[in-house]
Each structure stands twice: as structure tokens, then as C-alpha cells.
Design an enzyme around this catalytic site. Structure first.
Site, short mmCIF file in Angstrom:
data_model
loop_
_atom_site.label_atom_id
_atom_site.label_comp_id
_atom_site.label_asym_id
_atom_site.label_seq_id
_atom_site.Cartn_x
_atom_site.Cartn_y
_atom_site.Cartn_z
N PRO A 129 -3.97 6.81 0.41
CA PRO A 129 -4.28 6.82 -1.02
C PRO A 129 -3.57 7.91 -1.82
CG PRO A 129 -6.14 7.61 0.27
CD PRO A 129 -5.16 7.03 1.24
N ASN A 130 -3.18 7.51 -3.00
CA ASN A 130 -2.54 8.38 -4.01
C ASN A 130 -1.10 8.74 -3.69
OD1 ASN A 130 -4.99 8.64 -5.63
ND2 ASN A 130 -5.78 9.84 -3.92
N ARG A 183 2.51 13.15 -9.06
CA ARG A 183 1.20 13.69 -8.68
C ARG A 183 1.36 15.15 -8.23
NH1 ARG A 183 -1.51 12.57 -2.81
NH2 ARG A 183 -3.46 13.64 -3.26
N TYR A 241 3.26 18.46 -3.96
CA TYR A 241 3.87 17.31 -3.28
C TYR A 241 5.33 17.05 -3.67
CZ TYR A 241 -1.02 16.45 -2.09
OH TYR A 241 -2.30 16.58 -1.62
N ASN A 263 0.57 8.91 7.28
CA ASN A 263 -0.03 9.92 6.40
C ASN A 263 -1.23 9.24 5.77
OD1 ASN A 263 -0.82 11.79 4.54
ND2 ASN A 263 1.23 12.17 3.70
N ALA A 303 -6.09 11.41 1.90
CA ALA A 303 -7.49 11.87 1.86
C ALA A 303 -8.35 11.23 2.95
CB ALA A 303 -8.08 11.60 0.49
N GLU A 320 0.89 11.78 13.19
CA GLU A 320 0.23 12.10 11.92
C GLU A 320 1.13 13.05 11.14
OE1 GLU A 320 -3.45 14.17 12.52
OE2 GLU A 320 -3.81 14.46 10.38
N HIS A 358 1.68 15.19 7.24
CA HIS A 358 1.22 15.58 5.90
C HIS A 358 2.36 16.33 5.22
CE1 HIS A 358 -2.83 14.30 6.72
NE2 HIS A 358 -2.73 14.90 7.90
N ARG A 400 -5.06 24.99 2.76
CA ARG A 400 -5.74 24.49 1.56
C ARG A 400 -7.27 24.52 1.77
NH1 ARG A 400 -2.86 19.08 -0.19
NH2 ARG A 400 -4.05 19.54 -2.10
C1 DQA Z 1 -1.87 14.95 2.26
C2 DQA Z 1 -2.96 16.02 2.39
C3 DQA Z 1 -4.33 15.46 2.11
O1 DQA Z 1 -5.32 16.47 2.24
C4 DQA Z 1 -4.40 14.90 0.71
O2 DQA Z 1 -5.64 14.28 0.48
C5 DQA Z 1 -3.28 13.97 0.39
C6 DQA Z 1 -1.93 14.26 0.90
C7 DQA Z 1 -0.46 15.52 2.42
O3 DQA Z 1 0.44 14.75 2.71
O4 DQA Z 1 -0.25 16.72 2.25
O5 DQA Z 1 -3.43 13.03 -0.38
O6 DQA Z 1 -2.07 13.99 3.28
#
Ligand code: DQA
Length: 137
Positions: A9-10, A17, A22, A71, A74, A95, A97, A104
Site C-alpha cells: 500500500p501507498n 509521497r 522515499y 515490499n 505498512a 523482503e 524496504h 523510524r
Molecule cells: C516501507 C516502510 C513501511 O514502514 C511503510 O509503511 C511503507 C514503506 C519502506 O519501503 O520503507 O509504506 O515499506
């Protein structure tokens, strides 16, 4: 070699964003560069904001791809279902990120993905995905 990239998501809003965290690049731009960098790899890319769709995609590619880069965004920190899906499939999952989640908020220090993943790469910006590809090679 077939590698599947799955974004949660997002991450469709990358580039606009929270650019301080990011970056300024869209994932589509980055993905195009990745395909040029690794012409020998057959990539597929899937993004969804919906947890069940991410699980469906893991099921779809998890018996035919040679590697999955996930990835879960959230949902990393909340989804027992995604963790179970990784256990249920054959293909190894890395995995990734973009940010260093351990630098964080505390709620980002928990992952339902990590215990079931082959490995974890985080904190290198979008380059985390390239490093994950290298690890499969
Ligand atoms: C994320 C880190 C997550 O905590 C966050 O909710 C994201 C992006 C990252 O790629 O840094 O949406 O996965």
C-alpha cells in the site's frame, strides 16, 4: 530467470509521497531502469493497496517465479496473512524496504514478513530492490 516484484500500500505514490523519506522517483521509472540493467531477467511487477490482492499475487507467482521481492509496506507490520502466504508458497521471498524502518517509529520495528523471508534488505532507498535482484543472481 523470472523475478516477481510485489509492492504494497501507498507505494503507487512513490515520487510524490513523503519525498524526504522515499525519494523523488516513481516506481515505474525505477522499474524501467531495473529492466535495462538486468536484460537477462524476466520481471513482473504488481502493486496493490489491498491486503488480499497481495496474498493472491503471492499465490499466483509463488510456484513459478524463481524469486520474489516483496515490499509489503505498512502491511509488513500488521499482516499475519502475508506472513502465512510466504510460508505457503515454494518461491523464496526477499523482503525489502526503501527506508530504514529500524530508524523510524517503534511500530515499524515489527515485521510479519522477516521470519518467513529468505532475507531482508532495507534502508538503501530504491536501490534496495537492485540489491535484492543481485542476491537472487
Ligand atoms: C516501507 C516502510 C513501511 O514502514 C511503510 O509503511 C511503507 C514503506 C519502506 O519501503 O520503507 O509504506 O515499506
Amino acid at each position: 530467470m523470472k523475478i516477481s516484484i510485489i509492492n504494497g500500500p501507498n507505494l503507487n505514490l512513490l515520487g510524490q509521497r513523503e519525498p524526504g523519506i522515499y525519494g523523488n522517483q516513481t516506481f515505474e521509472q525505477y522499474f524501467a531502469d531495473l529492466q535495462v540493467k538486468f536484460p537477462q531477467i524476466e520481471f513482473d511487477y504488481f502493486q496493490s493497496n489491498i491486503e488480499g490482492e497481495l496474498i493472491d499475487q503471492l499465490h499466483r507467482v509463488g510456484f513459478s517465479s524463481d524469486g520474489i521481492i516483496l515490499n509489503a509496506a505498512a502491511y509488513t507490520h500488521t499482516s499475519v496473512g502475508l506472513g502465512d502466504a510466504i510460508k505457503a508458497i515454494d518461491t523464496s521471498v526477499i523482503e525489502v524496504h526503501i527506508s530504514n524502518t529500524f530508524a523510524r517509529e517503534d511500530f515499524r520495528h515489527t515485521s510479519f514478513i522477516t521470519p518467513n523471508a529468505k532475507g531482508l534488505i532495507l534502508g538503501f532507498g530504491l536501490d534496495s530492490y537492485r540489491l535484492a535482484v543481485e542476491s537472487f543472481l
